[in-house]
Design an enzyme around this catalytic site. Structure first.
Site, PDB file in Angstrom:
ATOM      1  N   TYR A 205      -4.687   7.974   6.702  1.00 61.45           N
ATOM      2  CA  TYR A 205      -5.489   7.283   5.692  1.00 61.45           C
ATOM      3  C   TYR A 205      -6.976   7.532   5.918  1.00 61.45           C
ATOM      4  O   TYR A 205      -7.703   7.907   4.996  1.00 61.45           O
ATOM      5  CB  TYR A 205      -5.181   5.782   5.738  1.00 61.45           C
ATOM      6  CG  TYR A 205      -5.955   4.967   4.733  1.00 61.45           C
ATOM      7  CD1 TYR A 205      -5.564   4.945   3.396  1.00 61.45           C
ATOM      8  CD2 TYR A 205      -7.062   4.221   5.113  1.00 61.45           C
ATOM      9  CE1 TYR A 205      -6.271   4.193   2.468  1.00 61.45           C
ATOM     10  CE2 TYR A 205      -7.768   3.474   4.191  1.00 61.45           C
ATOM     11  CZ  TYR A 205      -7.375   3.459   2.872  1.00 61.45           C
ATOM     12  OH  TYR A 205      -8.070   2.711   1.952  1.00 61.45           O
TER      13      TYR A 205
ATOM     14  N   SER B 243     -13.145   4.185   1.054  1.00 63.20           N
ATOM     15  CA  SER B 243     -12.718   3.052   1.869  1.00 63.20           C
ATOM     16  C   SER B 243     -13.702   2.847   2.999  1.00 63.20           C
ATOM     17  O   SER B 243     -14.282   3.819   3.504  1.00 63.20           O
ATOM     18  CB  SER B 243     -11.334   3.301   2.459  1.00 63.20           C
ATOM     19  OG  SER B 243     -10.992   2.280   3.385  1.00 63.20           O
TER      20      SER B 243
END
Length: 191
Positions: A96, A83
């Protein structure tokens, strides 16, 4: 998929149906608690994100590695979904972001350990692809300066084309890291 028995069953089914495994796309990505300050993240929420994003990816990579190493001809490709958050985190995204940093370490280690066995490993870092996970971005999402701002998204097919390109390369070539994001997304200069 973060339970060893479930992962073993999945890879046994692949082996039985296809006889070999040439590609694993490790696409784990749960965000966890949204908008929660560090001090308020519950242990269970933290573990849930780590179990899915890191442990699940590790277990799938491990099973793929075993199968790719033992098949004839030997080898295969693993593509991990990272990501852009690992490079430029969003506010209140500790769990995350941490797991996506871990994904980069997993990718690098698998790349190194896979070399002698013709196992190539790369990572795609995705930013603002139009999915259920990013719906809220179009309405407004917290920025590093404390303001809410709508962010652009890109068609998820653009991500799929990048993954396909990575997957179709011969094992003698590898895209180690690719970043695909909406062109005007606040990424460069974020934070």
């Amino acid at each position: 998929m973060s339970a060893p028995g479930d992962v073993d069953a999945l890879f046994a089914a692949v082996r039985e149906r296809y006889g070999r495994l040439d590609l694993l796309f490790n696409n784990a990505g749960t965000f966890g608690p949204r908008g929660v300050p560090v001090e308020d993240i519950a242990y269970e929420e933290w573990r849930s994100v780590v179990d899915v994003n890191v442990t699940g990816s590790f277990l799938c990579a491990q099973a793929a590695f075993r199968q790719m190493k033992g098949q004839d001809p030997q080898g295969g490709r693993i593509i991990n979904n990272g990501s852009v958050s690992a490079h430029a985190p969003r506010p209140h995204s500790l769990a995350y972001t941490t797991t996506k940093h871990a994904m980069t370490g997993l990718t690098k280690s698998l790349s190194l350990d896979g070399r002698p066995h013709r196992i190539a490993c790369g990572q795609i870092d995705i930013g603002n692809a139009a999915t259920d996970m990013t719906e809220r971005m179009q309405a407004g999402i917290l920025q590093a300066n404390g303001e809410l701002m709508a962010e652009p998204v890109m068609d998820v097919r653009d991500v799929a084309r990048t993954v396909l390109h990575m997957a179709e390369l011969p094992l003698e070539a590898n895209v180690q890291f690719a970043t695909v994001l909406a062109t005007t997304m606040p990424y460069i200069g974020r934070g």
